[in-house]
Design an enzyme around this catalytic site. Structure first.
Site, short mmCIF file in Angstrom:
data_model
loop_
_atom_site.label_atom_id
_atom_site.label_comp_id
_atom_site.label_asym_id
_atom_site.label_seq_id
_atom_site.Cartn_x
_atom_site.Cartn_y
_atom_site.Cartn_z
N GLU A 1 -70.26 38.49 -16.71
CA GLU A 1 -70.00 38.78 -15.29
C GLU A 1 -70.17 40.27 -15.05
OE1 GLU A 1 -66.06 37.67 -13.82
OE2 GLU A 1 -66.26 39.18 -12.22
N ARG B 1 -69.84 46.58 -8.42
CA ARG B 1 -68.94 47.70 -8.09
C ARG B 1 -69.61 49.04 -8.23
NH1 ARG B 1 -63.31 45.74 -11.04
NH2 ARG B 1 -63.58 43.58 -10.39
N LYS C 1 -60.90 30.94 -9.93
CA LYS C 1 -60.40 32.11 -10.65
C LYS C 1 -59.02 32.44 -10.08
CE LYS C 1 -61.31 37.08 -10.33
NZ LYS C 1 -62.26 38.17 -10.57
C1 3PG Z 1 -61.23 42.67 -12.29
O1 3PG Z 1 -61.78 42.09 -11.39
O2 3PG Z 1 -61.09 43.89 -12.35
C2 3PG Z 1 -60.75 41.80 -13.35
O3 3PG Z 1 -59.73 41.03 -12.89
C3 3PG Z 1 -60.43 42.49 -14.59
O4 3PG Z 1 -59.08 42.72 -14.71
P1 3PG Z 1 -58.59 43.41 -16.05
O5 3PG Z 1 -59.21 44.78 -16.06
O6 3PG Z 1 -57.10 43.45 -15.94
O7 3PG Z 1 -59.08 42.56 -17.19
#
Ligand code: 3PG
Length: 218
Positions: free
Chosen positions: A46, A50, A134
């Site tokens: 994934e 961002r 999710k």
């Molecule tokens: C996100 O979208 O940032 C994810 O949920 C990752 O979360 P994490 O950094 O706590 O694994």
């Protein structure tokens, strides 16, 4: 134009116990990172939308690493879904759910893992035919206790908890019957890509094999 994918959200979730949540700042890192994760047994990737380079990273992995299955994370709009599909993403992950995002992913031929954190959001997603969801942000929004509570009314929904998951707490989530896999950024920490420490990524991915054994034995 992207060929509509026949991949389902359940197939995305069932491939490995962890879906790595990836943030990439440099397209040159995309292919080596995908190879490092593959070497550790993880092929559902994934890549979050961002950074300005995210779509180019998805494109590079889709083109150059056919053994991987690349998806787009942080899909928040119809334009995101269309751009992700054009770049070669096979699936999408969204931090929340709206009917528009559900329709946009269907139109773009993307399997979608919609993000939910409340009962109402689960019901909206289910109304639109999504039953693999999710749970985000999982730890912050109630963690294992929340998933246990949801297993009553939402007995027919499967979850991928994401947000605050680590190798240490993942077994507690994966032990729940309504959890198929977890998502997490810990496999690709901070500036590991900038440092080119691909060996570390492979080691972290390899560590998740213990979770695989928990789920499937062997
Ligand atoms: C996100 O979208 O940032 C994810 O949920 C990752 O979360 P994490 O950094 O706590 O694994």
């Amino acid at each position: 134009m992207n060929t509509p994918s026949s991949l389902t959200a359940l197939q995305v979730m069932q491939d490995a116990p962890v879906i790595p949540v990836i943030v990439l700042n440099d397209v040159a890192h995309a292919v080596p990172l995908a190879h490092a994760l593959l070497a550790g047994g993880i092929r559902m990737l994934e890549v979050t939308l961002r950074t300005p380079q995210a779509l180019a990273c998805i494109e590079a992995i889709a083109r150059e690493v056919p053994e991987a299955v690349v998806g787009a994370g942080t899909v928040r709009s119809r334009a995101d879904a269309q751009a992700a599909a054009r770049a070669g993403a096979r699936f999408a992950v969204s931090p929340g759910y709206t009917c528009a995002i559900g329709q946009a992913c269907r139109d773009a031929g993307l399997a979608l893992l919609p993000g939910v954190a409340t009962g109402s959001e689960i019901m909206m997603a289910q109304e639109d035919g999504f039953t693999e969801l999710k749970f985000f942000p999982a730890v912050q929004a109630g963690g294992v206790a929340m998933l246990k509570a949801w297993s009553g009314p939402f007995f027919d929904v499967k979850f991928c908890p994401t947000g605050g998951i680590t190798l240490q707490n993942a077994p507690d989530f994966l032990a729940l019957p309504n959890v198929v896999c977890v998502g997490g950024s810990w496999l690709v920490p901070g500036n590991v890509a900038e440092q080119g420490d691909w060996g570390r990524v492979t080691r972290l991915a390899n560590e998740t094999r213990v979770l695989h054994r928990q789920l499937f034995g062997g």
